[in-house]
Design a protein around this motif. Structure first.
Motif, mmCIF file in Angstrom:
data_model
loop_
_atom_site.group_PDB
_atom_site.id
_atom_site.type_symbol
_atom_site.label_atom_id
_atom_site.label_comp_id
_atom_site.label_asym_id
_atom_site.label_seq_id
_atom_site.Cartn_x
_atom_site.Cartn_y
_atom_site.Cartn_z
ATOM 1 N N GLY A 52 -17.652 -25.321 33.937
ATOM 2 C CA GLY A 52 -17.432 -26.753 33.808
ATOM 3 C C GLY A 52 -18.688 -27.492 33.417
ATOM 4 N N TYR A 53 -18.699 -28.763 33.750
ATOM 5 C CA TYR A 53 -19.773 -29.666 33.351
ATOM 6 C C TYR A 53 -20.213 -30.475 34.569
ATOM 7 N N ALA A 54 -21.514 -30.721 34.671
ATOM 8 C CA ALA A 54 -22.039 -31.531 35.773
ATOM 9 C C ALA A 54 -23.197 -32.374 35.265
ATOM 10 N N GLY A 55 -23.322 -33.567 35.818
ATOM 11 C CA GLY A 55 -24.428 -34.441 35.466
ATOM 12 C C GLY A 55 -24.042 -35.676 34.679
ATOM 13 N N GLY A 56 -22.816 -35.707 34.179
ATOM 14 C CA GLY A 56 -22.349 -36.852 33.403
ATOM 15 C C GLY A 56 -21.089 -37.441 34.012
ATOM 16 N N SER A 57 -20.347 -38.171 33.212
ATOM 17 C CA SER A 57 -19.146 -38.848 33.712
ATOM 18 C C SER A 57 -17.894 -38.023 33.444
ATOM 19 N N ARG A 58 -16.834 -38.369 34.170
ATOM 20 C CA ARG A 58 -15.542 -37.702 33.966
ATOM 21 C C ARG A 58 -15.066 -37.884 32.521
ATOM 22 N N ALA A 59 -15.268 -39.055 31.961
ATOM 23 C CA ALA A 59 -14.782 -39.339 30.613
ATOM 24 C C ALA A 59 -15.425 -38.442 29.557
ATOM 25 N N ASP A 60 -16.654 -38.003 29.816
ATOM 26 C CA ASP A 60 -17.376 -37.176 28.852
ATOM 27 C C ASP A 60 -17.289 -35.679 29.147
ATOM 28 N N ALA A 61 -16.497 -35.285 30.137
ATOM 29 C CA ALA A 61 -16.454 -33.887 30.566
ATOM 30 C C ALA A 61 -15.497 -33.056 29.709
ATOM 31 N N THR A 62 -15.796 -33.003 28.417
ATOM 32 C CA THR A 62 -15.068 -32.142 27.485
ATOM 33 C C THR A 62 -16.088 -31.410 26.628
ATOM 34 N N TYR A 63 -15.716 -30.243 26.150
ATOM 35 C CA TYR A 63 -16.656 -29.446 25.369
ATOM 36 C C TYR A 63 -17.124 -30.203 24.126
ATOM 37 N N ASP A 64 -16.201 -30.874 23.437
ATOM 38 C CA ASP A 64 -16.579 -31.607 22.217
ATOM 39 C C ASP A 64 -17.592 -32.704 22.522
ATOM 40 N N ARG A 65 -17.415 -33.429 23.627
ATOM 41 C CA ARG A 65 -18.335 -34.514 23.971
ATOM 42 C C ARG A 65 -19.674 -33.949 24.448
ATOM 43 N N VAL A 66 -19.628 -32.929 25.314
ATOM 44 C CA VAL A 66 -20.856 -32.354 25.852
ATOM 45 C C VAL A 66 -21.703 -31.763 24.727
ATOM 46 N N SER A 67 -21.051 -31.193 23.721
ATOM 47 C CA SER A 67 -21.768 -30.578 22.588
ATOM 48 C C SER A 67 -22.574 -31.579 21.763
ATOM 49 N N THR A 68 -22.305 -32.872 21.928
ATOM 50 C CA THR A 68 -23.092 -33.877 21.204
ATOM 51 C C THR A 68 -24.492 -34.019 21.798
ATOM 52 N N GLU A 69 -24.701 -33.473 22.997
ATOM 53 C CA GLU A 69 -25.983 -33.540 23.720
ATOM 54 C C GLU A 69 -26.350 -34.975 24.124
#
Length: 197
Positions: A52-69
């Motif tokens: 999963g993802y940690a450190g950001g918001s629920r709205a940004d917790a998708t692979y496509d969004r996280v990949s933007t860095e």
């Protein structure tokens, strides 16, 4: 100091989380979550590992969004473990010695960017205390040739998409898994045979 099996020989933590009963959670980030998951799934006492993802918001917790860095998220894993079988400090030792390179800043070869950073997301104050003490202990012992870049951070864990779960187990011949993650699993099994399931 690197060992022949690929692990880094580091001392055990001098402190641990004690007195906990029932299943506990640990959240670590250390590069691509596929390899982190593959290593920790091998550990006796670990009941499940979720990418999963940690450190950001629920709205940004998708692979496509996280990949933007640009989300603040790190690719992470949530480990559900039985502290009667494996301790938090033991999980930290595996994290630092075989699961990733804790001296890399915002990268784990071949992946680059803050989403691949080395971070620990303590789930309670005792975990925060033990993680901080262990980083201090490893730096004082010069366990690595470079200073540890791992940060202790806060943030909610959000599970990744279904296709990322159990990726190495479901895709054992994927080129990324073969090149980067199978050697980590082999290093864990060689360095910690008593902890391997």
């Amino acid at each position: 100091m690197a060992r022949a099996d690929g692990a880094v020989a580091i001392p055990k933590s001098k402190v641990d989380v004690g007195g906990v009963k029932g299943l506990q959670s640990a959240v670590f980030a250390g590069g691509c979550f596929w390899g982190m998951e593959a290593v920790f799934e091998q550990v006796k006492g670990v009941r499940s590992v979720t990418t999963g993802y940690a450190g950001g918001s629920r709205a940004d917790a998708t692979y496509d969004r996280v990949s933007t860095e640009r989300t603040g998220h790190a690719e992470s894993i949530r480990i559900t473990y039985d502290p009667a079988q494996v301790s938090y400090a033991t999980l930290l030792r595996i994290f630092f010695s075989v699961a990733h390179d804790p001296t890399e800043l915002n990268r784990q070869t071949p992946d680059v960017g803050p989403s691949y950073r080395s971070a620990i997301f303590p789930q309670n104050e005792p975990q925060r205390r033990v993680a901080g003490a262990y980083i201090g202990q490893l730096n004082a012992a010069h366990a690595f040739a470079k200073p540890i870049a791992t940060k202790i951070q806060t943030g909610t864990f959000y599970p990744a998409e279904a296709y990322h779960q159990d990726f190495a187990r479901r895709n054992p011949s994927h080129p990324y898994i073969v090149r980067w993650d199978k050697p980590k699993v082999a290093a864990f099994r060689a360095a910690y045979p008593a902890l391997a399931r």
